[in-house]
Scaffold this motif. Structure first.
Motif, PDB file in Angstrom:
ATOM      1  N   VAL A   8       0.886  -1.177  -0.059  1.00  0.00           N
ATOM      2  CA  VAL A   8       0.276   0.111   0.081  1.00  0.00           C
ATOM      3  C   VAL A   8       1.028   1.245   0.057  1.00  0.00           C
ATOM      4  O   VAL A   8       0.550   2.145  -0.817  1.00  0.00           O
ATOM      5  CB  VAL A   8      -1.101  -0.102   1.372  1.00  0.00           C
ATOM      6  N   LEU A   9       1.891   1.342   0.845  1.00  0.00           N
ATOM      7  CA  LEU A   9       2.737   2.469   0.768  1.00  0.00           C
ATOM      8  C   LEU A   9       3.465   2.820  -0.196  1.00  0.00           C
ATOM      9  O   LEU A   9       3.723   3.869  -0.761  1.00  0.00           O
ATOM     10  CB  LEU A   9       3.691   2.359   2.120  1.00  0.00           C
ATOM     11  N   ALA A  10       3.860   1.656  -0.812  1.00  0.00           N
ATOM     12  CA  ALA A  10       4.782   1.586  -2.180  1.00  0.00           C
ATOM     13  C   ALA A  10       4.010   2.123  -3.555  1.00  0.00           C
ATOM     14  O   ALA A  10       4.519   2.795  -4.194  1.00  0.00           O
ATOM     15  CB  ALA A  10       5.646   0.482  -2.353  1.00  0.00           C
ATOM     16  N   GLY A  11       2.731   1.660  -3.243  1.00  0.00           N
ATOM     17  CA  GLY A  11       1.935   1.758  -4.593  1.00  0.00           C
ATOM     18  C   GLY A  11       1.251   3.262  -4.470  1.00  0.00           C
ATOM     19  O   GLY A  11       0.769   3.667  -5.510  1.00  0.00           O
ATOM     20  N   GLY A  12       1.445   4.176  -3.445  1.00  0.00           N
ATOM     21  CA  GLY A  12       0.478   5.427  -3.630  1.00  0.00           C
ATOM     22  C   GLY A  12      -0.912   5.079  -3.421  1.00  0.00           C
ATOM     23  O   GLY A  12      -1.425   4.882  -2.229  1.00  0.00           O
ATOM     24  N   ARG A  13      -1.884   5.209  -4.513  1.00  0.00           N
ATOM     25  CA  ARG A  13      -3.196   5.141  -4.492  1.00  0.00           C
ATOM     26  C   ARG A  13      -3.349   3.515  -4.173  1.00  0.00           C
ATOM     27  O   ARG A  13      -2.836   2.683  -4.524  1.00  0.00           O
ATOM     28  CB  ARG A  13      -3.549   5.520  -5.998  1.00  0.00           C
ATOM     29  N   THR A  14      -4.845   3.577  -3.623  1.00  0.00           N
ATOM     30  CA  THR A  14      -5.213   2.080  -3.270  1.00  0.00           C
ATOM     31  C   THR A  14      -5.864   1.513  -4.342  1.00  0.00           C
ATOM     32  O   THR A  14      -5.821   0.127  -4.651  1.00  0.00           O
ATOM     33  CB  THR A  14      -5.773   2.057  -2.368  1.00  0.00           C
ATOM     34  N   VAL A  15      -6.483   2.339  -5.335  1.00  0.00           N
ATOM     35  CA  VAL A  15      -7.305   1.730  -6.494  1.00  0.00           C
ATOM     36  C   VAL A  15      -6.830   2.303  -7.644  1.00  0.00           C
ATOM     37  O   VAL A  15      -6.584   3.475  -7.910  1.00  0.00           O
ATOM     38  CB  VAL A  15      -8.873   2.153  -6.138  1.00  0.00           C
TER      39      VAL A  15
END
Length: 413
Positions: A405-412
């Motif tokens: 989650v933290l590495a990807g930025g957005r969740t969707v």
């Protein structure tokens, strides 16, 4: 350069915040200032909930009383031990009290009209004059405020000066270090725009060359196609059809999608509870801190869905389990609202058998040959969406969901 700013330690913002804390049952407030001089640099996302955001500010304040530099364990991918050591040396060299927090930034926090308000809030809580520098995990958002001290550099322009001088790829610590040096010496750094433009040109022509090579490879591949290759493609097509049929069979048993407002309230309560538990822990593990940062990141997302808020609640549940010594915590794969997937269960999906974490009820249904009800995400089984929750099963199939989650930025996506 602007004159030093003096603020009364108790203002309307602080009074409103104290009233909110009493209503929420939160304990504590600003204590007696102490500890060595430090720089404040906050790197991270902000919660949309009053309780988690308020507790987060208190948490940072408590850390700053003990140590002027705080680097969130959630940022180990972008901040090395050597980076942190450089930051601590720079803080020690500052000629006035300077305080640093490096942790994930939230898009919306209680009592904050904007991210630039955070230095003043932390100054009010800590009760110490000095330099406060605030940055996000990329260093793109960087704010500095001086209270009762005079900087040599232009503090009003420090954000634009740093962004112009330090490429994003160098990370947040590099930008904070340049900000500190500029404010201490009054000498602005050289711009990196020329180097960036040259690098962009090199990258562009490299991409053109790679695309050309790939195009040639595709042409050769098409020319070399054989009947055997066509049979293999047909077999892969049958496997994909089987997988789709398996998903459709599992989706036949569905439950109503969670209500967005209810899901958000549940997530806020869960994240606030985790924050209080972390504050009370003598030595909270790094995994619990990452789970808290990730859950707060999701709460702060502007376009978060009901399923996103459910993901934040699951992260908070995992964080509490990690505080109590759990190395892994996996929710039920079919619906994380069922709680921990404490029953490893054999399940056939897409033509393959796999062992999955399931709650006792779902495990019993599978044993009877019945497909359990699957959490819905906007009218479809959640695992059919292209989201972080589909890729990780809310942690059921990926241990480090907080890092994802933290590495990807957005969740969707």
């Amino acid at each position: 350069m602007r004159p030093p700013r003096h603020r009364h330690p108790v203002g309307p913002r602080l009074l409103a915040l104290l009233v909110l804390m009493l209503l929420l049952g939160a304990a504590g407030g600003p204590g007696t200032p102490g500890g060595p001089a430090g720089v404040l640099a906050v790197v991270g996302p902000a919660s949309a909930s009053a309780a988690p955001g308020d507790t987060r500010a208190e948490y940072f304040t408590g850390l700053l009383r003990k140590d002027p530099v705080y680097v969130s364990p959630a940022l180990t991918r972008v901040v090395s031990a050597a980076d942190e050591a450089r930051l601590r040396r720079a803080v020690a060299d500052m000629p006035y009290p300077t305080f640093v927090v490096v942790a994930p930034k939230f898009s919306d926090e209680p009592d904050l009209q904007s991210f630039s308000d955070l230095p003043a809030l932390l100054h009010d809580r800590l009760g110490r004059d000095g330099l406060y520098v605030v940055a996000d995990e990329s260093g793109i958002y960087l704010e500095a405020e001086a209270f009762g001290v005079r900087t040599r550099g232009d503090i009003d322009r420090i954000s634009s000066v740093v962004l112009d001088a330090v490429p994003t790829r160098d990370g947040p610590i590099a930008r904070v270090l340049v900000a500190l040096d500029t404010l201490r010496t009054g000498t602005p750094p050289a711009s990196s725009k020329t180097d960036e433009d040259a690098a962009d040109a090199v990258r562009f022509w490299s991409i053109v060359a790679v695309v050309g090579l790939l195009t040639a490879a595709v042409v050769v591949g098409v020319a070399a196609m054989t009947p055997g290759a066509r049979r293999r493609r047909e077999e892969r097509r049958r496997v994909r059809v089987s997988a789709r049929e398996a998903r459709e069979a599992a989706a036949a048993a569905v439950v109503p999608e969670p209500d967005r407002a209810d899901a958000r309230r549940d997530a806020q309560d869960a994240v606030a509870g985790l924050a209080r538990a972390i504050a009370e822990a003598a030595s909270p593990p790094a995994r619990a801190l990452r789970s808290y940062d990730a859950a707060s990141h999701v709460l702060g997302a502007e376009k978060a869905t009901a399923v996103d808020y459910l993901g934040a609640r699951v992260l908070a549940d995992a964080g509490r389990a990690q505080l109590h010594g759990a190395t892994t915590w996996r929710p039920c794969l079919f619906d994380p609202r069922h709680g921990e997937g404490s029953s490893p269960t054999r399940w056939r999906r897409g033509g393959q058998d796999a062992t999955i974490p399931a709650c006792a009820s779902c495990a019993a249904l599978i044993a009877e040959g019945t497909a359990p009800a699957v959490l819905q995400d906007r009218g479809r089984p959640y695992w059919d969406r292209d989201t972080v929750w589909a890729r990780t099963g809310f942690g059921a199939i990926e241990d480090d969901v907080a890092d994802v989650v933290l590495a990807g930025g957005r969740t969707v996506r």
